[in-house]
Design a protein around this motif. Structure first.
Motif, PDB file in Angstrom:
ATOM      1  N   ASP A   1     -27.154  29.332   3.723  1.00 44.59           N
ATOM      2  CA  ASP A   1     -27.293  30.074   2.621  1.00 44.59           C
ATOM      3  C   ASP A   1     -25.831  30.824   2.212  1.00 44.59           C
ATOM      4  O   ASP A   1     -25.193  30.945   3.356  1.00 44.59           O
ATOM      5  CB  ASP A   1     -28.577  31.215   2.784  1.00 44.59           C
TER       6      ASP A   1
ATOM      7  N   GLU B   1     -23.574  33.746   2.324  1.00 45.01           N
ATOM      8  CA  GLU B   1     -23.610  35.044   3.095  1.00 45.01           C
ATOM      9  C   GLU B   1     -23.995  36.227   2.480  1.00 45.01           C
ATOM     10  O   GLU B   1     -24.921  36.920   2.644  1.00 45.01           O
ATOM     11  CB  GLU B   1     -22.417  35.545   3.709  1.00 45.01           C
ATOM     12  N   HIS B   2     -23.518  36.327   1.210  1.00 47.98           N
ATOM     13  CA  HIS B   2     -23.717  37.332   0.166  1.00 47.98           C
ATOM     14  C   HIS B   2     -23.712  37.139  -1.312  1.00 47.98           C
ATOM     15  O   HIS B   2     -22.608  36.594  -1.608  1.00 47.98           O
ATOM     16  CB  HIS B   2     -22.931  38.729   0.420  1.00 47.98           C
TER      17      HIS B   2
ATOM     18  N   LEU C   1     -31.895  28.256  -4.465  1.00 50.14           N
ATOM     19  CA  LEU C   1     -31.709  29.421  -5.487  1.00 50.14           C
ATOM     20  C   LEU C   1     -31.282  28.645  -6.545  1.00 50.14           C
ATOM     21  O   LEU C   1     -30.782  27.601  -6.714  1.00 50.14           O
ATOM     22  CB  LEU C   1     -30.158  30.167  -4.878  1.00 50.14           C
TER      23      LEU C   1
ATOM     24  N   TYR D   1     -35.029  32.663  -6.057  1.00 52.32           N
ATOM     25  CA  TYR D   1     -34.091  32.639  -4.905  1.00 52.32           C
ATOM     26  C   TYR D   1     -35.145  32.778  -3.821  1.00 52.32           C
ATOM     27  O   TYR D   1     -35.770  33.709  -3.510  1.00 52.32           O
ATOM     28  CB  TYR D   1     -33.249  33.754  -5.043  1.00 52.32           C
ATOM     29  N   GLN D   2     -35.208  31.836  -2.829  1.00 57.19           N
ATOM     30  CA  GLN D   2     -35.916  31.947  -1.575  1.00 57.19           C
ATOM     31  C   GLN D   2     -34.861  31.713  -0.667  1.00 57.19           C
ATOM     32  O   GLN D   2     -34.083  30.504  -0.535  1.00 57.19           O
ATOM     33  CB  GLN D   2     -36.716  30.471  -1.550  1.00 57.19           C
ATOM     34  N   ARG D   3     -34.513  32.699   0.002  1.00 61.24           N
ATOM     35  CA  ARG D   3     -33.600  32.812   1.019  1.00 61.24           C
ATOM     36  C   ARG D   3     -33.728  31.615   2.148  1.00 61.24           C
ATOM     37  O   ARG D   3     -34.682  31.247   2.545  1.00 61.24           O
ATOM     38  CB  ARG D   3     -33.548  34.318   2.074  1.00 61.24           C
ATOM     39  N   ASP D   4     -32.396  31.096   2.122  1.00 58.84           N
ATOM     40  CA  ASP D   4     -32.209  29.886   3.193  1.00 58.84           C
ATOM     41  C   ASP D   4     -32.730  28.631   2.924  1.00 58.84           C
ATOM     42  O   ASP D   4     -32.970  28.004   3.566  1.00 58.84           O
ATOM     43  CB  ASP D   4     -32.491  30.336   4.579  1.00 58.84           C
TER      44      ASP D   4
ATOM     45  N   LYS E   1     -30.344  45.295  -1.404  1.00 55.70           N
ATOM     46  CA  LYS E   1     -31.491  44.306  -1.984  1.00 55.70           C
ATOM     47  C   LYS E   1     -30.664  43.482  -3.177  1.00 55.70           C
ATOM     48  O   LYS E   1     -31.366  42.542  -3.651  1.00 55.70           O
ATOM     49  CB  LYS E   1     -32.692  44.932  -2.500  1.00 55.70           C
TER      50      LYS E   1
ATOM     51  N   ASP F   1     -28.453  41.611  -3.189  1.00 56.69           N
ATOM     52  CA  ASP F   1     -28.120  40.127  -2.661  1.00 56.69           C
ATOM     53  C   ASP F   1     -29.326  39.172  -3.355  1.00 56.69           C
ATOM     54  O   ASP F   1     -28.702  38.073  -3.329  1.00 56.69           O
ATOM     55  CB  ASP F   1     -28.277  40.313  -1.167  1.00 56.69           C
ATOM     56  N   LEU F   2     -30.434  39.705  -3.288  1.00 53.71           N
ATOM     57  CA  LEU F   2     -31.529  39.048  -3.797  1.00 53.71           C
ATOM     58  C   LEU F   2     -31.568  38.592  -5.192  1.00 53.71           C
ATOM     59  O   LEU F   2     -32.318  37.789  -5.576  1.00 53.71           O
ATOM     60  CB  LEU F   2     -32.940  39.506  -3.194  1.00 53.71           C
TER      61      LEU F   2
END
Length: 576
Positions: free
Chosen positions: A72, A74-75, A259, A253-256, A237, A239-240
């Motif tokens: 993913d 980083e930011h 997106l 967006y599902q982290r890792d 947050k 970031d999301l």
């Protein structure tokens, strides 16, 4: 000025930076590794800052472009971005005061993005006060107006200790202190929404500095100046779900994992000199290794026909790709602005002759062959990349084992080489060990947890003699190369980017002098200082100039190697 990091396909660590030679900006995806030249273009004007961006030959509307990557970002929060893959991706949903526009001929011109021009020095040529005026018609994803106050608030939040991941140039210049948030810590917990030194009046925002900073137009192209309404600030947050000011917005967006970006209907192409919005969507699919990405792009099946791999072709696959004529028009390749160094810890290796012997002894070509060959890297001899404006080629220490032995005078210094403990790190560290031991050194290999590699070597009193970091310019000037790494006054107890821990009063004095000049006037002076540092002091071993060598799907058009990023750019991308 300490960069954040991302893991590269060859197991190296890559820092984000600014200018590299680029391939032609058209519907073609191929570039050239043979065209080595410093980036040109400089600073544009108000006319060049107007939209819309020129149409891309053969471009079509519709479809989805897929970014295939291992990890993913980083930011995604623009104020926190300091890694080039995230920097490029963020251009799809965020805008800054300034930006770079490629002309397809190796020129990247800095122009106004949100601003009507690249900025005006209103201090009578002293570079201490910079004014930017916002364009009309700028909108967020909800249709509300983008304001100068929002830009000021974006800068303000970048002062927060909780959001300290991005570049710190503007913050340090406003505070006139490397410890930029010592007193003002951003807009949270009762802090002002406008940072000290920033003034807002209608559509105008002005930055006042105590010292000259002629590079402010370049620094303004970083995510630091991304606008954000205070009411939309979700702090960490964000970031999301960043709040879009560009042609696309976050849909999911599902982290890792995944997106997805969809179009922002309120973005006005007439205000934008850089971006297009040809695809309906951009989808980022995470979890594929470098080898998997390479194989998928070669196979070119299904969605991968519209895919862009997010890393270099796996070293084990380079020869296969080179030999396949059908793949050549699907390769994005060329020099980036990164230089990798065998950093010598000058706190521990104090003998100049030993440092010079290391320079003569390192077999750079053997290492490059091991990581994939000349399409991946080229042996370096300078601190600046060939893409840096004012670059001057020299080689103070051509490979010469006999000369290294002569300098050592029969001694066998034992040195500790630290490396990131990854599969590729384990594979390539012995190449360095074997090379140096042929000249008489005794090398002890020390693995470091990959996630903490730069944290560990960033400690002033680290117990390692040698390690391999990388660095590149944050904009087209060596002012973002030599001072961050070779100005010893920046050395702190930890968190350093001055990895060689080199300090010299004469060098520091010249850094102060050249930092007061604009990029063009300073360029030849930085190049001369580059050579002086290596010739007189040999604080590092320049290792190799980094190259991009990536595949895209057969139905991807408009992707080119970015001059402002050293990464495939998506602002012209389309699905064929």
């Amino acid at each position: 000025m300490r960069p954040r990091l991302a893991v590269a396909a060859a197991g190296a660590l890559v820092v984000v930076a600014a200018l590299g030679a680029c391939s032609k900006n058209t519907g073609s995806n191929s570039g050239s590794n043979n065209d080595v030249k410093a980036q040109k273009g400089g600073i544009g004007n108000a006319a060049q800052s107007k939209g819309p961006a020129p149409k891309v030959a053969g471009a079509k509307n519709g479809g989805t472009i897929y970014l295939v990557q291992e990890q993913d970002f980083e930011h995604p929060d623009p104020q926190r971005i300091y890694v080039n893959n995230a920097q490029v991706f963020a251009k799809l949903y965020s805008r800054q005061l300034t930006t770079y526009v490629d002309d397809g001929k190796g020129n990247a011109t800095l122009v106004g993005d949100l601003a009507t021009d690249p900025g005006t020095d209103v201090s009578g040529g002293k570079c201490t006060s910079w004014k930017f005026t916002l364009k009309d018609g700028l909108k967020y994803e909800d249709g509300s107006d983008i304001t100068a106050a929002d830009v000021a608030y974006g800068v303000a939040r970048s002062f927060s200790p909780d959001l300290a991941d991005g570049p710190h140039y503007i913050q340090q210049w406003l505070a006139d202190d490397i410890n930029y948030n010592k007193t003002y810590k951003g807009p949270y917990n009762g802090g002002a929404a406008v940072p000290p030194g920033v003034k807002v009046s209608g559509k105008t925002i002005t930055f006042d500095f105590k010292s000259p900073h002629c590079d402010m137009p370049f620094a303004a192209a970083w995510g630091t100046t991304t606008p954000l309404p205070k009411a939309k600030d979700t702090k960490t947050k964000l970031d999301l779900h960043p709040f879009s000011s560009g042609p696309y917005k976050f849909e999911s967006y599902q982290r890792d994992s995944k997106l997805v970006l969809t179009k922002n209907k309120y973005w006005d192409a007439n205000t934008d000199p850089l971006r297009h919005a040809y695809p309906d969507k951009f989808e980022v699919d995470m979890g594929a290794s470098g080898l998997s990405q390479t194989n998928r792009m070669i196979a070119d099946n299904g969605n991968d026909q519209y895919g862009i791999m997010q890393g270099n072709i796996d070293p084990t696959m380079v020869k296969k790709v080179e030999a396949d004529s059908t793949l050549q028009n699907r390769i994005v390749k060329g020099y980036t602005q990164f230089v990798w160094y065998l950093a010598i810890n000058n706190n521990r290796v104090k003998d100049l002759k030993v440092r010079q012997a290391l320079n003569y002894a390192l077999d750079k070509k053997a290492y490059i062959q091991a990581i994939g060959g000349p399409n991946i890297a080229e042996a370096a001899s300078t601190l600046e990349s060939p893409t840096t404006i004012g670059f001057k080629k020299y080689d103070a220490y051509p490979f010469n084992v006999a000369k290294a032995k002569q300098l050592l005078g029969g001694k066998h210094p034992q040195l500790v080489y630290a490396y990131a403990n990854t599969a590729s790190g384990q594979k390539y560290a012995p190449v360095i060990k074997n090379s140096l031991e042929k000249a008489g050194f005794k090398i002890v290999l020390k693995p470091i947890d990959a996630a903490n590699f730069y944290t560990e070597i960033g400690k002033k009193n680290n117990p390692y003699d040698l390690y391999k970091p990388g660095w590149g310019s944050d904009w087209p000037s060596a002012s973002t190369i030599i001072p961050p790494v070779f100005d010893g006054r920046n050395i702190q107890a930890q968190g350093n980017s001055t990895y060689p821990y080199f300090t010299n009063a004469d060098v520091n004095s010249k850094i102060d002098e050249y930092n007061k000049l604009d990029a063009k006037d300073a360029a030849p002076k930085w190049a001369a200082l580059d050579q002086e540092i290596m010739t007189k002091y040999a604080p590092v071993v320049p290792f190799y100039y980094d190259k991009t060598y990536q595949l895209v799907g057969s139905k991807v058009g408009g992707v080119y190697l970015g001059a402002s990023s050293g990464w495939p750019e998506y602002t012209n991308a389309f699905a064929k």
